[in-house]
Design an enzyme around this catalytic site. Structure first.
Site, short mmCIF file in Angstrom:
data_model
loop_
_atom_site.label_atom_id
_atom_site.label_comp_id
_atom_site.label_asym_id
_atom_site.label_seq_id
_atom_site.Cartn_x
_atom_site.Cartn_y
_atom_site.Cartn_z
N ARG A 1 0.37 -0.88 -0.01
CA ARG A 1 -0.29 0.24 0.23
C ARG A 1 0.96 1.17 -0.09
O ARG A 1 1.51 2.02 -1.46
CB ARG A 1 -0.95 0.03 0.80
N ASP A 2 1.35 1.33 1.11
CA ASP A 2 2.66 3.11 0.93
C ASP A 2 3.72 2.95 0.38
O ASP A 2 3.64 3.59 -0.52
CB ASP A 2 2.48 3.02 2.57
N HIS B 1 6.46 4.70 12.15
CA HIS B 1 5.62 4.65 11.30
C HIS B 1 7.17 5.28 10.62
O HIS B 1 6.53 6.69 10.26
CB HIS B 1 4.33 4.95 10.52
N HIS C 1 9.95 7.31 8.12
CA HIS C 1 10.56 7.10 6.33
C HIS C 1 11.92 7.77 6.42
O HIS C 1 12.25 8.31 7.79
CB HIS C 1 9.31 8.59 5.55
N CYS D 1 7.46 9.99 -0.39
CA CYS D 1 5.80 10.25 0.18
C CYS D 1 5.75 12.10 -1.08
O CYS D 1 6.78 12.73 -1.50
CB CYS D 1 6.45 11.05 1.32
N ASN E 1 9.76 4.57 2.93
CA ASN E 1 9.82 3.59 4.07
C ASN E 1 10.97 3.03 5.00
O ASN E 1 12.34 3.01 3.98
CB ASN E 1 8.78 2.72 4.14
#
Lengths: 316, 316
Positions: B32-33, B225, B227, B258, B267
């Site tokens: 997903r991300d 979470h 980055h 992002c 990530n």
């Protein structure tokens, strides 16, 4: 958007309850450890500009070059020309790697005031890198260190393969202590603990630092030199900082690698460490933005992008 | 040499005197991300194989896709096809991002058993990402969370821009606590603290975690979470681990980025975290070598090398 985020001061929150050092010294190893492992050989004028830029950014220790035979490290074959070209700035040290007495003679002739010798904890790496075992390499260093100290010159002792060796595997902490103790007994004024192949994790870093301090070596005499092969370098540096280490080896933009350890990933990038230290409120005296500019400039000269995350973010 | 070093077990030395969690859970956000921020759009069959490979590697939480409008995230326009294609394995959760009630209806129809809502601490990012302010977005989430909980479904609440915002700069810890408290009051079963633009350093991480725990939110309900925009992600994860956090969001090979924060760096890479956790003796249940194989395979499909240091070292 690109490059903007870092213009904002994201504030400083020191670790609560943790007496972090308020100031640390970075030994910038880009010109030596970085460039010696890059495939592109830069003109000596570019190297001299690189060293000057590092000093302009605020570095007070810049490992400049190495007096090894050009046959082994062709990237640094211009060592003498470079040393003649760099005009020392007040208060800045320009250590030079010296493998033997002949190298020391050359360094002394050129007015070098700080040297480094490059040892290994493991027998296999000593033989592959120095062409002699640990005992014989310490014998080779002995007169180099003694004569340098007699001349009032500081001597950094590198210990490589401190945490793991590609041929021998995990390195016992007692072996690190044994070689470290002998290097200090020779007269080294500082030891740099090298995770040459980048395998260490924070528990091992604590274990080795604690054992060295327990053996009587002061934490102030210890530097850490982490490679980012498996992405662990900055976590390991943070761990060392929490243990009171105040000397960190990094290279501009994360230049370098290890020709004996099969990875293109080099030293901990100066910029990534600066981001962390400045965020923690630890002073370095080094300007992040000037470093980023220098690493972007150098990446252009080397023809490959900097592996530093911070430089990459700024470069956009 | 390449790829060999890691075949050796470099040993485990847990932090002395530190009660690290003995086991943690990784929420793998690659599908997903990660993929939502890659320019290449993969065929749905490749995505399904990716999810299956992650589960085969040992993951028990794989954030699979997002029920957002294809206009906003074309990379995930195949969400329904993908969910029909993935055969759930026993004991594995496949959370799906759900922005509103319409998305929840679609998710429930497809048998989804775990969802996530994506909030923001800062007003500016809420308006840019969700097209409404913090208050209005919480109002939008309220019926989604309530209905999901009534249906016995777990709800992860994402908090983005927890440590810094590209438009607003540093984010006050009290703002994080305020939004986190409201998300928990809505009924979220877990909160994921996002350093969306990767600016955090360890002191800030401690500060935010301590404030959230002091506000009454259990450390077990918190995920982190990070980055890796400025190379800080793994140091911040280590810091959270020392604070007792047991939930870590990572993406295979460091996929992602992002789009609102101007950096190609994504990530925290699952493999880089695994290297550290396993070195520290912290169990994850995830096999490093299988993850590396999967990330190398996926890099081939995406046509760009993995940004993970560990994957790069193995790929040689």
């Amino acid at each position: 958007m690109r490059g903007e985020a870092v213009a904002v001061d994201f504030g400083v929150t020191p670790f609560d309850g943790l007496p972090l050092p308020s100031r640390v010294t970075i030994c910038e190893v880009g010109p030596r450890d970085g460039l010696q492992n890059e495939s592109t050989v830069l003109p000596v004028e570019v190297k001299a500009e690189f060293v000057d830029r590092l000093v302009d950014a605020g570095h007070t220790v810049v490992e400049t070059t190495s007096m090894v035979h050009p046959k082994w490290v062709p990237q640094l074959a211009d060592a003498e020309d470079l040393l003649r070209m760099v005009v020392p700035a007040p208060g800045v040290r320009y250590p030079v790697l010296v493998p033997n007495e002949r190298g020391l003679d050359r360094a002394l002739d050129l007015g070098v005031r700080d040297i480094a010798v490059f040892g290994s904890v493991t027998e296999t790496f000593a033989r592959r890198n120095l062409n002699r075992g640990v005992d014989e390499s310490l014998e080779m260093f002995a007169p180099v260190v003694a004569r340098a100290r007699d001349a009032g010159i500081g001597v950094r002792g590198y210990l490589s393969m401190v945490f793991g060796d590609p041929w021998e595997g995990p390195v016992p902490t007692r072996d690190v202590v044994a070689v470290a103790t002998r290097m200090m007994a020779l007269g080294c004024t500082e030891l740099s603990l090298g995770d040459t192949i980048g395998v260490a994790t924070p528990g091992r870093v604590e274990d080795v630092l604690d054992a060295l301090v327990a053996s009587g070596i002061g934490i102030d005499a210890l530097a850490v030199h982490f490679h980012d092969t498996y992405g662990q370098a900055l976590s390991n540096a943070l761990t060392a900082l929490r243990r009171g280490v105040t000397r960190f080896d990094t290279s501009a933009g994360g230049l370098g690698g290890c020709p004996y350890a099969g990875s293109a990933t080099g030293n901990l990038a100066t910029e990534d460490l600066l981001w962390q230290l400045h965020g923690l409120g630890v002073e370095t005296g080094v300007d992040l933005h000037r470093m980023v500019d220098t690493s972007i400039w150098l990446a252009g000269r080397l023809g490959r992008p900097s592996p530093s995350r911070t430089v990459t973010a700024f470069a956009g």
